[in-house]
Design a protein around this motif. Structure first.
Motif, PDB file in Angstrom:
ATOM      1  N   ILE A 112       4.055  -8.061   3.329  1.00 20.72           N
ATOM      2  CA  ILE A 112       3.998  -8.442   1.971  1.00 20.72           C
ATOM      3  C   ILE A 112       4.917 -10.032   2.851  1.00 20.72           C
ATOM      4  N   SER A 113       5.559 -10.488   2.127  1.00 19.53           N
ATOM      5  CA  SER A 113       5.900 -11.773   2.011  1.00 19.53           C
ATOM      6  C   SER A 113       7.871 -11.764   2.607  1.00 19.53           C
ATOM      7  N   GLN A 114       8.109 -12.609   3.461  1.00 20.66           N
ATOM      8  CA  GLN A 114       9.723 -12.384   3.283  1.00 20.66           C
ATOM      9  C   GLN A 114      10.049 -13.294   1.521  1.00 20.66           C
ATOM     10  N   ASP A 115      11.447 -12.867   1.712  1.00 20.86           N
ATOM     11  CA  ASP A 115      11.873 -13.826   0.406  1.00 20.86           C
ATOM     12  C   ASP A 115      12.166 -15.071   0.504  1.00 20.86           C
ATOM     13  N   ASP A 116      12.101 -15.621  -0.763  1.00 16.30           N
ATOM     14  CA  ASP A 116      11.852 -17.257  -0.783  1.00 16.30           C
ATOM     15  C   ASP A 116      13.349 -17.578  -1.648  1.00 16.30           C
ATOM     16  N   PRO A 117      13.991 -17.773  -1.486  1.00 20.17           N
ATOM     17  CA  PRO A 117      14.818 -18.589  -2.663  1.00 20.17           C
ATOM     18  C   PRO A 117      14.893 -18.950  -3.796  1.00 20.17           C
ATOM     19  N   GLU A 118      13.357 -19.840  -3.624  1.00 18.70           N
ATOM     20  CA  GLU A 118      13.237 -20.615  -4.113  1.00 18.70           C
ATOM     21  C   GLU A 118      12.021 -19.709  -5.470  1.00 18.70           C
ATOM     22  N   GLU A 119      12.313 -18.434  -5.155  1.00 19.16           N
ATOM     23  CA  GLU A 119      11.349 -18.099  -6.193  1.00 19.16           C
ATOM     24  C   GLU A 119      11.607 -16.333  -6.375  1.00 19.16           C
ATOM     25  N   SER A 120      12.500 -16.126  -5.359  1.00 20.06           N
ATOM     26  CA  SER A 120      13.022 -15.035  -5.915  1.00 20.06           C
ATOM     27  C   SER A 120      14.417 -14.545  -6.602  1.00 20.06           C
ATOM     28  N   MET A 121      15.344 -13.481  -7.264  1.00 19.00           N
ATOM     29  CA  MET A 121      16.431 -14.148  -8.235  1.00 19.00           C
ATOM     30  C   MET A 121      17.423 -13.771  -6.353  1.00 19.00           C
ATOM     31  N   PRO A 122      18.407 -14.688  -6.138  1.00 14.42           N
ATOM     32  CA  PRO A 122      19.441 -13.747  -5.454  1.00 14.42           C
ATOM     33  C   PRO A 122      20.482 -13.048  -5.957  1.00 14.42           C
ATOM     34  N   ASP A 123      20.435 -13.094  -6.765  1.00 11.36           N
ATOM     35  CA  ASP A 123      21.551 -11.973  -7.840  1.00 11.36           C
ATOM     36  C   ASP A 123      21.311 -10.592  -7.848  1.00 11.36           C
ATOM     37  N   MET A 124      19.865 -10.272  -7.315  1.00  9.52           N
ATOM     38  CA  MET A 124      19.597  -9.033  -6.984  1.00  9.52           C
ATOM     39  C   MET A 124      20.031  -8.238  -5.351  1.00  9.52           C
ATOM     40  N   ALA A 125      20.791  -7.065  -5.997  1.00  6.70           N
ATOM     41  CA  ALA A 125      20.763  -6.333  -4.637  1.00  6.70           C
ATOM     42  C   ALA A 125      20.312  -5.983  -3.442  1.00  6.70           C
ATOM     43  N   GLN A 127      16.127  -6.713  -2.170  1.00  4.60           N
ATOM     44  CA  GLN A 127      14.692  -7.634  -2.208  1.00  4.60           C
ATOM     45  C   GLN A 127      14.260  -6.418  -2.349  1.00  4.60           C
ATOM     46  N   LEU A 128      12.387  -6.722  -2.365  1.00  2.00           N
ATOM     47  CA  LEU A 128      11.829  -6.259  -2.305  1.00  2.00           C
ATOM     48  C   LEU A 128      11.022  -5.800  -0.845  1.00  2.00           C
ATOM     49  N   PRO A 129      11.203  -6.595   0.216  1.00  2.00           N
ATOM     50  CA  PRO A 129      11.208  -6.188   1.349  1.00  2.00           C
ATOM     51  C   PRO A 129      12.730  -5.182   2.121  1.00  2.00           C
ATOM     52  N   GLU A 130      13.238  -5.510   1.523  1.00  2.00           N
ATOM     53  CA  GLU A 130      14.439  -3.837   1.538  1.00  2.00           C
ATOM     54  C   GLU A 130      14.086  -2.838   1.143  1.00  2.00           C
ATOM     55  N   TYR A 131      13.759  -2.884  -0.298  1.00  2.00           N
ATOM     56  CA  TYR A 131      12.951  -2.012  -1.012  1.00  2.00           C
ATOM     57  C   TYR A 131      12.067  -0.731  -0.219  1.00  2.00           C
ATOM     58  N   LEU A 132      11.166  -1.425   0.550  1.00  2.00           N
ATOM     59  CA  LEU A 132      10.146  -0.519   0.841  1.00  2.00           C
ATOM     60  C   LEU A 132       9.948  -0.750   1.634  1.00  2.00           C
ATOM     61  N   ILE A 133      10.846  -1.083   3.124  1.00  2.00           N
ATOM     62  CA  ILE A 133      11.671  -1.042   4.323  1.00  2.00           C
ATOM     63  C   ILE A 133      11.961   0.778   4.228  1.00  2.00           C
ATOM     64  N   MET A 134      13.172   0.893   3.192  1.00  2.00           N
ATOM     65  CA  MET A 134      13.888   1.543   3.052  1.00  2.00           C
ATOM     66  C   MET A 134      13.318   3.048   2.641  1.00  2.00           C
ATOM     67  N   ASN A 135      12.674   2.999   1.766  1.00  2.00           N
ATOM     68  CA  ASN A 135      11.843   3.719   0.360  1.00  2.00           C
ATOM     69  C   ASN A 135      10.283   4.091   0.773  1.00  2.00           C
ATOM     70  N   GLY A 136       8.972   3.749   1.409  1.00  2.00           N
ATOM     71  CA  GLY A 136       7.838   3.405   2.022  1.00  2.00           C
ATOM     72  C   GLY A 136       8.009   4.547   3.114  1.00  2.00           C
TER      73      GLY A 136
END
Length: 277
Positions: A112-125, A127-136
């Motif tokens: 996957i890609s690192q989160d990019d502040p230009e494309e991500s939602m900064p108010d999300m508790a 982010q996708l990388p964290e979710y996949l690492i913790m739950n995958g």
């Protein structure tokens, strides 16, 4: 060896670099590359796969999202066509986090890609990388938003703290460690007792890696300040093209509120990172 590599496919500006990086990995390991594009709607809405009749209210809401996923897969197919590798496409009726997590069960590695502040939602508790690492179920290889070229990874820095997470990351990275021309293991110690503990672990760790045909250097450094920042600085010092580390060895809530190595690396890395929890 990796035999199945799963890559996130979307219309992000970073998707082409991410896909090419995954293509290079698949080619190097004779692996099948699976490109998964998510509709972006919870699987609960379409439990049996995406199905909207044209002209309906549901279609007016969801068809643009489905078309985006199809376009992303077309882009994926065009890029993969530049490489001589086997591949599969997955049109997934789900959101990115749950969809990738489910499909990761049947892969050796997720790209996957690192989160990019230009494309991500900064108010999300989370982010996708964290979710996949913790739950995958599999290690995650994070491609930085610097969009590196898909070159061979010749030097690897393996972060070691003796934890289950570090051990899992090391095991998940074995195919990449074997293919590297240089591997360095680094342990950061805050106290004299930790220095001795790492020295006690060193023979077993090196024996484990040598049995996998990996002969690394082993370094114990004093911990100074932010662990994640120090790891990134060490990677630059050793000219590493990949950092391997366990993620969220402490409570994730503690890291979310207090910061920590995982969050620093996820936010600030400029080189690929293989992470596992």
């Amino acid at each position: 060896m990796f035999k199945t590599i799963l890559v996130h496919v979307d219309l992000s500006v970073h998707a082409p670099a991410r896909i090419r990086f995954a293509c290079a990995l698949a080619q190097a390991h004779n692996a099948c590359l699976v490109g998964a594009a998510m509709v972006g709607v919870s699987r609960a809405v379409f439990p049996n796969g995406y199905d909207c009749k044209p002209g309906t209210l549901a279609a007016s809401c969801f068809e643009p999202l489905a078309n985006n996923a199809k376009r992303a897969l077309e882009n994926f197919e065009a890029i993969v066509g530049e490489w001589n590798i086997p591949y599969e496409e997955r049109f997934v009726s789900d959101e990115a986090d749950n969809g990738l997590t489910r499909h990761a069960r049947f892969a050796d590695l997720v790209v996957i890609s690192q989160d990019d502040p230009e494309e991500s939602m900064p108010d999300m508790a989370v982010q996708l990388p964290e979710y996949l690492i913790m739950n995958g179920a599999r290690p995650v290889l994070l491609v930085p938003r610097t969009d590196p070229k898909p070159d061979r990874i010749s030097s690897v820095l393996l972060a070691w703290d003796g934890s289950k997470e570090a051990s899992y990351a090391m095991s998940g990275a074995l195919p990449l460690l074997r293919g590297a021309s240089e591997v360095n293991v680094v342990a950061l110690a805050a106290r004299d007792e930790e220095v001795q503990e790492f020295r006690d672990q060193q023979p077993a760790l090196l024996d484990f890696l040598r049995r996998h045909e990996i002969s690394p250097g082993f370094h114990i450094r004093d911990l100074r300040g932010d662990t994640g920042r120090q790891l990134l600085d060490l990677a630059a010092e050793l000219n590493a093209g990949l950092l391997v580390m366990g993620c969220y060895g402490h409570s994730r809530m503690r890291e979310l509120y207090m910061g920590g190595a995982s969050r620093t690396v996820l936010a600030d890395t400029t080189i690929p990172v293989l992470l596992a929890h």
